[in-house]
Write a protein that holds these residues in place. Sequence first.
Motif, mmCIF file in Angstrom:
data_model
loop_
_atom_site.group_PDB
_atom_site.id
_atom_site.type_symbol
_atom_site.label_atom_id
_atom_site.label_comp_id
_atom_site.label_asym_id
_atom_site.label_seq_id
_atom_site.Cartn_x
_atom_site.Cartn_y
_atom_site.Cartn_z
ATOM 1 N N TYR A 1 2.055 14.345 -83.391
ATOM 2 C CA TYR A 1 1.866 14.643 -84.787
ATOM 3 C C TYR A 1 1.263 15.144 -85.379
ATOM 4 O O TYR A 1 1.832 15.627 -86.828
ATOM 5 C CB TYR A 1 3.186 13.263 -85.031
ATOM 6 C CG TYR A 1 4.342 12.508 -84.122
ATOM 7 C CD1 TYR A 1 5.734 14.041 -84.847
ATOM 8 C CD2 TYR A 1 4.965 12.474 -84.215
ATOM 9 C CE1 TYR A 1 6.344 13.679 -84.437
ATOM 10 C CE2 TYR A 1 5.843 11.954 -83.094
ATOM 11 C CZ TYR A 1 7.599 12.858 -83.249
ATOM 12 O OH TYR A 1 8.206 13.253 -83.304
ATOM 13 N N VAL B 1 4.842 16.749 -78.074
ATOM 14 C CA VAL B 1 5.775 14.873 -78.949
ATOM 15 C C VAL B 1 6.899 15.274 -77.829
ATOM 16 O O VAL B 1 7.156 14.339 -77.505
ATOM 17 C CB VAL B 1 6.013 16.149 -79.887
ATOM 18 C CG1 VAL B 1 7.423 15.142 -80.938
ATOM 19 C CG2 VAL B 1 4.933 15.578 -81.214
ATOM 20 N N SER C 1 -1.131 17.429 -76.151
ATOM 21 C CA SER C 1 -1.959 17.468 -77.169
ATOM 22 C C SER C 1 -3.547 17.153 -77.500
ATOM 23 O O SER C 1 -3.374 18.304 -78.647
ATOM 24 C CB SER C 1 -1.156 15.613 -77.436
ATOM 25 O OG SER C 1 0.280 15.848 -77.606
ATOM 26 N N ILE D 1 0.447 17.972 -84.902
ATOM 27 C CA ILE D 1 1.706 19.392 -86.317
ATOM 28 C C ILE D 1 1.275 19.039 -87.738
ATOM 29 O O ILE D 1 1.447 20.005 -88.169
ATOM 30 C CB ILE D 1 2.934 18.574 -85.838
ATOM 31 C CG1 ILE D 1 3.147 19.627 -85.134
ATOM 32 C CG2 ILE D 1 3.885 19.173 -86.854
ATOM 33 C CD1 ILE D 1 4.809 18.638 -83.618
ATOM 34 N N ALA D 2 1.572 18.174 -88.520
ATOM 35 C CA ALA D 2 1.098 17.167 -89.243
ATOM 36 C C ALA D 2 -0.056 18.117 -90.341
ATOM 37 O O ALA D 2 -0.401 19.076 -91.232
ATOM 38 C CB ALA D 2 0.742 15.429 -89.636
ATOM 39 N N GLY E 1 0.985 21.054 -80.076
ATOM 40 C CA GLY E 1 1.527 19.507 -80.488
ATOM 41 C C GLY E 1 2.732 19.483 -80.271
ATOM 42 O O GLY E 1 3.556 18.262 -79.875
ATOM 43 N N LEU E 2 3.321 19.830 -80.347
ATOM 44 C CA LEU E 2 4.878 20.490 -80.316
ATOM 45 C C LEU E 2 5.567 19.682 -79.007
ATOM 46 O O LEU E 2 5.677 19.318 -78.743
ATOM 47 C CB LEU E 2 6.210 21.557 -80.437
ATOM 48 C CG LEU E 2 7.330 21.556 -81.085
ATOM 49 C CD1 LEU E 2 7.475 20.723 -81.645
ATOM 50 C CD2 LEU E 2 7.203 22.923 -81.192
ATOM 51 N N LEU F 1 2.109 11.129 -77.796
ATOM 52 C CA LEU F 1 2.626 11.629 -79.476
ATOM 53 C C LEU F 1 1.963 11.424 -80.357
ATOM 54 O O LEU F 1 2.004 12.077 -81.756
ATOM 55 C CB LEU F 1 4.185 10.105 -79.448
ATOM 56 C CG LEU F 1 5.666 10.758 -78.401
ATOM 57 C CD1 LEU F 1 5.964 9.383 -78.482
ATOM 58 C CD2 LEU F 1 6.309 11.458 -78.999
ATOM 59 N N ILE F 2 0.655 10.608 -80.877
ATOM 60 C CA ILE F 2 0.846 10.205 -81.813
ATOM 61 C C ILE F 2 -0.654 11.462 -82.351
ATOM 62 O O ILE F 2 -0.408 11.534 -83.105
ATOM 63 C CB ILE F 2 -0.578 9.043 -82.355
ATOM 64 C CG1 ILE F 2 0.335 7.643 -81.769
ATOM 65 C CG2 ILE F 2 -1.409 8.827 -82.864
ATOM 66 C CD1 ILE F 2 -0.292 6.936 -81.470
ATOM 67 N N HIS G 1 8.532 11.843 -75.697
ATOM 68 C CA HIS G 1 9.071 11.345 -76.049
ATOM 69 C C HIS G 1 10.004 10.871 -74.688
ATOM 70 O O HIS G 1 10.848 10.258 -74.269
ATOM 71 C CB HIS G 1 10.305 12.169 -76.784
ATOM 72 C CG HIS G 1 10.655 11.472 -78.354
ATOM 73 N ND1 HIS G 1 10.295 10.302 -79.256
ATOM 74 C CD2 HIS G 1 9.028 12.308 -79.793
ATOM 75 C CE1 HIS G 1 9.994 10.297 -80.234
ATOM 76 N NE2 HIS G 1 9.383 11.514 -80.624
#
Length: 103
Positions: free
Chosen positions: A74, A45, A36, A77-78, A41-42, A70-71, A49
């Motif tokens: 995400y 994530v 990340s 990605i956003a 990012g993908l 994760l944060i 998970h």
Amino acid sequence: MSDTTPPPYVPEPTPYAAPVAAGKTNTLAIVSLVTSLVGIGLAGVITGHISLGQIKRTGESGHGLALAGLIIGYIGIAFGVILTIFWIGLFIAAANSNSYTGY
């Protein structure tokens, strides 16, 4: 005369807690954070998970690392989606502008 002096006082050793071995850190949690931070990012994530599930099942440490991965993943990605929408809008606006003086 006999010597009846008591033996010297020797304190009893105080019990101490045995050192606790640090728990093993989940490898995928580390991978999640690193990927990340690097900008994938993908992958962050997905591995985040998976590692949270493994941590819950095995009791390993690394929950915070997985959550941070994760944060950040995400958010990355956003940001990528917003940047892509911006560039597509910019190209559409440029294509529809009347200032083009083609041959």
